[in-house]
Design a protein around this motif. Sequence first.
Motif, PDB file in Angstrom:
ATOM      1  N   GLY A 135       0.806  -1.206   0.000  1.00  0.00           N
ATOM      2  CA  GLY A 135       0.000   0.000   0.000  1.00  0.00           C
ATOM      3  C   GLY A 135       0.843   1.261   0.000  1.00  0.00           C
ATOM      4  N   ARG A 136       0.303   2.310   0.550  1.00  0.00           N
ATOM      5  CA  ARG A 136       0.959   3.615   0.500  1.00  0.00           C
ATOM      6  C   ARG A 136       1.855   3.866   1.711  1.00  0.00           C
ATOM      7  N   ARG A 137       2.073   2.855   2.488  1.00  0.00           N
ATOM      8  CA  ARG A 137       2.799   3.009   3.751  1.00  0.00           C
ATOM      9  C   ARG A 137       4.226   3.541   3.587  1.00  0.00           C
ATOM     10  N   PHE A 138       4.963   3.073   2.566  1.00  0.00           N
ATOM     11  CA  PHE A 138       6.374   3.411   2.452  1.00  0.00           C
ATOM     12  C   PHE A 138       6.681   4.485   1.418  1.00  0.00           C
ATOM     13  N   GLY A 139       5.717   4.908   0.613  1.00  0.00           N
ATOM     14  CA  GLY A 139       5.964   5.899  -0.435  1.00  0.00           C
ATOM     15  C   GLY A 139       6.623   7.184   0.060  1.00  0.00           C
ATOM     16  N   PRO A 140       6.071   7.845   1.087  1.00  0.00           N
ATOM     17  CA  PRO A 140       6.682   9.086   1.581  1.00  0.00           C
ATOM     18  C   PRO A 140       8.086   8.881   2.135  1.00  0.00           C
ATOM     19  N   ARG A 141       8.350   7.747   2.756  1.00  0.00           N
ATOM     20  CA  ARG A 141       9.690   7.492   3.280  1.00  0.00           C
ATOM     21  C   ARG A 141      10.715   7.381   2.150  1.00  0.00           C
ATOM     22  N   MET A 142      10.313   6.773   1.032  1.00  0.00           N
ATOM     23  CA  MET A 142      11.228   6.638  -0.096  1.00  0.00           C
ATOM     24  C   MET A 142      11.541   8.007  -0.688  1.00  0.00           C
ATOM     25  N   GLU A 143      10.529   8.862  -0.786  1.00  0.00           N
ATOM     26  CA  GLU A 143      10.755  10.208  -1.311  1.00  0.00           C
ATOM     27  C   GLU A 143      11.688  10.990  -0.392  1.00  0.00           C
ATOM     28  N   MET A 144      11.521  10.844   0.918  1.00  0.00           N
ATOM     29  CA  MET A 144      12.402  11.522   1.865  1.00  0.00           C
ATOM     30  C   MET A 144      13.840  11.016   1.715  1.00  0.00           C
ATOM     31  N   THR A 145      14.005   9.727   1.566  1.00  0.00           N
ATOM     32  CA  THR A 145      15.344   9.153   1.379  1.00  0.00           C
ATOM     33  C   THR A 145      16.002   9.731   0.133  1.00  0.00           C
ATOM     34  N   GLY A 146      15.259   9.832  -0.947  1.00  0.00           N
ATOM     35  CA  GLY A 146      15.798  10.419  -2.167  1.00  0.00           C
ATOM     36  C   GLY A 146      16.223  11.862  -1.965  1.00  0.00           C
ATOM     37  N   GLY A 147      15.418  12.630  -1.252  1.00  0.00           N
ATOM     38  CA  GLY A 147      15.760  14.023  -0.967  1.00  0.00           C
ATOM     39  C   GLY A 147      17.024  14.146  -0.137  1.00  0.00           C
ATOM     40  N   ILE A 148      17.163  13.297   0.861  1.00  0.00           N
ATOM     41  CA  ILE A 148      18.356  13.323   1.714  1.00  0.00           C
ATOM     42  C   ILE A 148      19.604  12.976   0.899  1.00  0.00           C
ATOM     43  N   ILE A 149      19.492  12.023   0.008  1.00  0.00           N
ATOM     44  CA  ILE A 149      20.638  11.651  -0.837  1.00  0.00           C
ATOM     45  C   ILE A 149      21.044  12.808  -1.736  1.00  0.00           C
ATOM     46  N   LEU A 150      20.084  13.500  -2.341  1.00  0.00           N
ATOM     47  CA  LEU A 150      20.421  14.641  -3.205  1.00  0.00           C
ATOM     48  C   LEU A 150      21.076  15.765  -2.406  1.00  0.00           C
ATOM     49  N   VAL A 151      20.586  16.046  -1.214  1.00  0.00           N
ATOM     50  CA  VAL A 151      21.193  17.070  -0.354  1.00  0.00           C
ATOM     51  C   VAL A 151      22.633  16.672  -0.023  1.00  0.00           C
ATOM     52  N   ALA A 152      22.854  15.411   0.288  1.00  0.00           N
ATOM     53  CA  ALA A 152      24.202  14.940   0.628  1.00  0.00           C
ATOM     54  C   ALA A 152      25.155  15.057  -0.562  1.00  0.00           C
ATOM     55  N   ILE A 153      24.682  14.706  -1.748  1.00  0.00           N
ATOM     56  CA  ILE A 153      25.540  14.815  -2.934  1.00  0.00           C
ATOM     57  C   ILE A 153      25.848  16.278  -3.232  1.00  0.00           C
ATOM     58  N   GLY A 154      24.859  17.149  -3.130  1.00  0.00           N
ATOM     59  CA  GLY A 154      25.094  18.579  -3.338  1.00  0.00           C
ATOM     60  C   GLY A 154      26.097  19.132  -2.347  1.00  0.00           C
ATOM     61  N   THR A 155      25.999  18.721  -1.097  1.00  0.00           N
ATOM     62  CA  THR A 155      26.933  19.163  -0.058  1.00  0.00           C
ATOM     63  C   THR A 155      28.339  18.644  -0.358  1.00  0.00           C
ATOM     64  N   ARG A 156      28.443  17.401  -0.797  1.00  0.00           N
ATOM     65  CA  ARG A 156      29.745  16.843  -1.150  1.00  0.00           C
ATOM     66  C   ARG A 156      30.386  17.605  -2.300  1.00  0.00           C
ATOM     67  N   ILE A 157      29.607  17.970  -3.298  1.00  0.00           N
ATOM     68  CA  ILE A 157      30.124  18.741  -4.430  1.00  0.00           C
ATOM     69  C   ILE A 157      30.671  20.076  -3.948  1.00  0.00           C
ATOM     70  N   LEU A 158      29.928  20.763  -3.103  1.00  0.00           N
ATOM     71  CA  LEU A 158      30.353  22.065  -2.604  1.00  0.00           C
ATOM     72  C   LEU A 158      31.629  21.938  -1.776  1.00  0.00           C
ATOM     73  N   ILE A 159      31.643  20.994  -0.856  1.00  0.00           N
ATOM     74  CA  ILE A 159      32.814  20.817   0.007  1.00  0.00           C
ATOM     75  C   ILE A 159      34.044  20.427  -0.821  1.00  0.00           C
ATOM     76  N   ALA A 160      33.870  19.526  -1.769  1.00  0.00           N
ATOM     77  CA  ALA A 160      34.990  19.096  -2.606  1.00  0.00           C
ATOM     78  C   ALA A 160      35.545  20.249  -3.420  1.00  0.00           C
ATOM     79  N   ASP A 161      34.696  21.103  -3.926  1.00  0.00           N
ATOM     80  CA  ASP A 161      35.165  22.208  -4.752  1.00  0.00           C
ATOM     81  C   ASP A 161      35.796  23.323  -3.912  1.00  0.00           C
ATOM     82  N   LEU A 162      35.292  23.536  -2.721  1.00  0.00           N
ATOM     83  CA  LEU A 162      35.824  24.601  -1.875  1.00  0.00           C
ATOM     84  C   LEU A 162      37.108  24.214  -1.155  1.00  0.00           C
ATOM     85  N   PHE A 163      37.228  22.939  -0.776  1.00  0.00           N
ATOM     86  CA  PHE A 163      38.332  22.549   0.084  1.00  0.00           C
ATOM     87  C   PHE A 163      39.360  21.604  -0.539  1.00  0.00           C
ATOM     88  N   PHE A 164      39.066  21.047  -1.703  1.00  0.00           N
ATOM     89  CA  PHE A 164      40.001  20.081  -2.284  1.00  0.00           C
ATOM     90  C   PHE A 164      40.389  20.446  -3.695  1.00  0.00           C
TER      91      PHE A 164
END
Length: 185
Positions: free
Chosen positions: A156-185
């Motif tokens: 059913g619809r029980r896990f749909g919102p959790r999957m969307e949240m997981t995807g959002g967290i992954i994109l935020v983490a990748i964006g943060t990694r890009i910024l940190i890598a470009d600024l500090f390395f």
Amino acid sequence: MNIAEIILIALSLAMDAFAVSVAAGTAGRLHPRAVFRLSFHFGLFQFMMPVLGWYAGSRVAHLVSAVDHWVAFGLLMFVGLRMIRGSLENPSEQIKKDPSRGLTLVVLSVATSIDALAVGFSLAMMNVGIWYPSIMIGVITSAMSLAGIRLGRVFGRRFGPRMEMTGGIILVAIGTRILIADLFF
């Protein structure tokens, strides 16, 4: 950008389509052709949107090359936070009619892939080729949409919102990694 990051981006972008597919799966038994239409179109649109975003981004990349890491960070952060916020809202109404036909299919395909446009723009800012990531995004989205429909029938619809949240967290983490890598390395 390495293969693991491309796969994580593809999985993150596929979460919207996955959530809609889960909802479609809960709506009742879909005919195998309807299942194919949904998973194919979600994958096709997820493939096309990064290409369009990359094309637009490559046209202006030379104008913003000094701040490209900030642009990539901002776009990925925007998309990721939007996905997280969307996962916290009340679930939308269950899909009642066949979502694999006509205007409904087009609207769902565009709505679940609009984030990929911003990701394509970000990839252009980072001078990353577009074809391999876009193909991965499309294939993974199709597969996750198919899985979402099947899981929707079971869970059913029980896990749909959790999957969307997981995807959002992954994109935020990748964006943060890009910024940190470009600024500090």
